[in-house]
Structures are given as C-alpha cells and as structure tokens.
Design a protein around this motif. Structure first.
Motif, PDB file in Angstrom:
ATOM      1  N   GLU A 205      34.858  49.664  42.349  1.00 11.96           N
ATOM      2  CA  GLU A 205      33.400  49.594  42.374  1.00 11.96           C
ATOM      3  C   GLU A 205      32.811  50.151  41.084  1.00 11.96           C
ATOM      4  OE1 GLU A 205      31.331  50.873  45.845  1.00 11.96           O
ATOM      5  OE2 GLU A 205      33.030  50.465  47.177  1.00 11.96           O
ATOM      6  N   ARG A 211      28.568  47.380  35.280  1.00  9.66           N
ATOM      7  CA  ARG A 211      28.856  45.954  35.462  1.00  9.66           C
ATOM      8  C   ARG A 211      28.374  45.137  34.267  1.00  9.66           C
ATOM      9  NH1 ARG A 211      30.055  43.316  39.774  1.00  9.66           N
ATOM     10  NH2 ARG A 211      29.485  45.088  41.087  1.00  9.66           N
ATOM     11  N   GLU A 212      27.218  45.480  33.761  1.00 12.09           N
ATOM     12  CA  GLU A 212      26.642  44.737  32.637  1.00 12.09           C
ATOM     13  C   GLU A 212      27.550  44.791  31.411  1.00 12.09           C
ATOM     14  OE1 GLU A 212      22.504  44.604  29.997  1.00 12.09           O
ATOM     15  OE2 GLU A 212      22.624  45.819  31.830  1.00 12.09           O
ATOM     16  N   GLU A 215      30.708  42.682  32.109  1.00 12.98           N
ATOM     17  CA  GLU A 215      30.418  41.250  32.057  1.00 12.98           C
ATOM     18  C   GLU A 215      30.370  40.749  30.613  1.00 12.98           C
ATOM     19  OE1 GLU A 215      30.189  38.957  34.237  1.00 12.98           O
ATOM     20  OE2 GLU A 215      29.992  39.976  36.175  1.00 12.98           O
ATOM     21  N   MET A 234      37.163  44.105  39.253  1.00 17.84           N
ATOM     22  CA  MET A 234      35.828  44.641  39.515  1.00 17.84           C
ATOM     23  C   MET A 234      35.293  44.076  40.820  1.00 17.84           C
ATOM     24  SD  MET A 234      32.382  44.459  37.099  1.00 17.84           S
ATOM     25  CE  MET A 234      32.473  42.669  36.905  1.00 17.84           C
ATOM     26  N   GLU A 236      32.840  42.490  43.163  1.00 14.62           N
ATOM     27  CA  GLU A 236      31.686  41.647  42.887  1.00 14.62           C
ATOM     28  C   GLU A 236      30.432  42.229  43.558  1.00 14.62           C
ATOM     29  OE1 GLU A 236      31.682  39.393  40.781  1.00 14.62           O
ATOM     30  OE2 GLU A 236      33.766  38.798  40.525  1.00 14.62           O
ATOM     31  N   ALA A 237      29.302  42.038  42.906  1.00 18.35           N
ATOM     32  CA  ALA A 237      28.052  42.642  43.378  1.00 18.35           C
ATOM     33  C   ALA A 237      27.710  42.223  44.796  1.00 18.35           C
ATOM     34  CB  ALA A 237      26.906  42.279  42.434  1.00 18.35           C
TER      35      ALA A 237
END
Length: 240
Positions: A205, A211-212, A215, A234, A236-237
């Motif tokens: 998590e 996350r940005e 990505e 990772m 996923e949101a």
C-alpha cells in the motif's frame, strides 16, 4: 485475482491506446515466435496465440501477415527477451520485460529510469519470490460447456477458472501455457487472447502522493519502445 487482473487490464488498455506502439510490440513478439517455431501457425502454437492477440488489439490482418513474412527474412532483427527487476520509489517491486536488438541500450535506459525516479536496478531473479509467473487465457463463455466439468478438467492441468459474464479467465503455470492452449483448442473453446502475467504474491500500500511518483516511473518504462510489459506490486487505488 479477478479484480487485480481487471486493474492490470485497464492499465494495458490505456497503454494500448497508442495503436502504432501496440502493433510494434506485437510485431516483435511475432518475430521472436516465427524465428523460434516457424511461420506456420498450425505448427507454431505460440504464433497462433499471438495472431489471436493481434486480432484482439484490432491489428489489421494484412499487418499481421506482413509481420510474419518480415520475420522470415534473413535480415530481420534478432530480438532477445530480457527481464529486468528492481525497486521503484517507496519500495515498490517492479519487473520490466523487454524485447531488444541492443541490450546495452536497453539496460542503460532501464537503469537510468530507476535511478532518476529514486529506485534501483537489481539482479536478475532477485524479485522472483514476489511474483507468480502465470499463463492467462481469455476465453469466450460457451453455453454448451458445463462450468463444473470444465473446472474439473482444468484441475488436471493445475489451472483454475475465473468465470465472468462476458469472459472466462483461465490461469495456469507459466510452463503449462502450451498444454493449456492445446486443451482449450481441443475443447472447442474460443480463445480471445492469451498472455503471461506476473501476479504479485503480496501487494504494497502507498499514499496518493507516493502513488503519483511511482506512476511517473511506470509510465517512463511503458514509453520505451524496447519494453514489452511492466509489472509491479503496488496496491491499486480502487482496491483499497
């Protein structure tokens, strides 16, 4: 596994939005398959499967045929499939599958992407314990097939079924790809496409800010013409 697969599928569809890049990548796979097993799809199961994948990606029939013909040319590029593994920012494990005719260029690029985004390139096989390498087949549901009987037959191949309304997903071991393909074709199932997936054994998590940054690194890999697939652990949101 299904929800996680859908998220990976969404990423792939987004990546495949660039049609010319998609065709180039499928063309490389076709070249590798033809050089390994010949240009006759009836005698080359891997090529036969790639032709299904190309059709699923809306690759024109004449483009597929040109790719096969080009691969038989003695001057055709000789691509090597090389896997790179490393950690991105915030400890996210990343596996990068490439098909390249210049390993020095590719490894230099992959290493620079990791480094510039706060990650590090590891040694080959260092992350194998974090991912299950699976064969994944997308099959159209057959109303004449007993779901229960079909699942029992798949168990003999150490494979499992995930049945959705519009698509059945068959998962099996990486080294069982040809056997599963042969079974599905023999059972008269319509295979839409198939691929190899590296499915995380555990997800990590991250915060929206983390996350940005991750990505950005993933997109950098996916923009590289030598890169065929990128896998990560990772979470996923939409799963959270």
């Amino acid at each position: 596994m299904g929800r996680a697969f859908e998220f990976r599928k969404a990423r792939k569809l987004k990546r495949w939005g660039n049609m010319s890049r998609t065709f180039t990548r499928i063309g490389k796979e076709i070249t590798i398959a033809v050089k390994a097993g010949g240009p006759d799809p009836d005698m080359n199961p891997r090529l036969r499967m790639l032709m299904h994948n190309a059709k699923a990606a809306n690759m024109p029939k004449d483009t597929i045929e040109r790719a096969i013909k080009k691969a038989t040319d003695k001057d055709a590029s000789d691509y090597k499939e090389i896997v790179y593994e490393g950690y991105g920012p915030h400890g996210i494990a990343i596996v990068v599958e490439t098909a390249t005719d210049n390993n020095q260029r590719t490894v230099a690029n992959v290493r620079s992407y990791f480094t510039k985004h706060g990650g590090s390139l590891g040694t080959q096989g260092s992350l194998s314990f974090l991912f299950d390498h699976k064969s994944v087949f997308h099959v159209k549901p057959n109303p004449d097939t007993s779901l229960e009987d079909f699942e029992l037959e798949l168990m003999d191949l150490d494979a499992e079924l995930e049945a959705e309304d519009e698509e059945w997903l068959v998962y099996g071991a990486f080294d069982q790809f040809n056997n599963i393909q042969k079974f599905l074709e023999g059972a008269g199932m319509e295979i839409v496409s198939a691929e190899f997936e590296r499915i995380p054994t555990d997800y990590k998590e991250v915060t929206p800010e983390q996350r940005e940054s991750i990505e950005k690194l993933l997109e950098r890999f996916e923009d590289d013409d030598d890169v065929q697939n990128v896998f990560h652990n990772m979470k996923e949101a939409d799963e959270e």
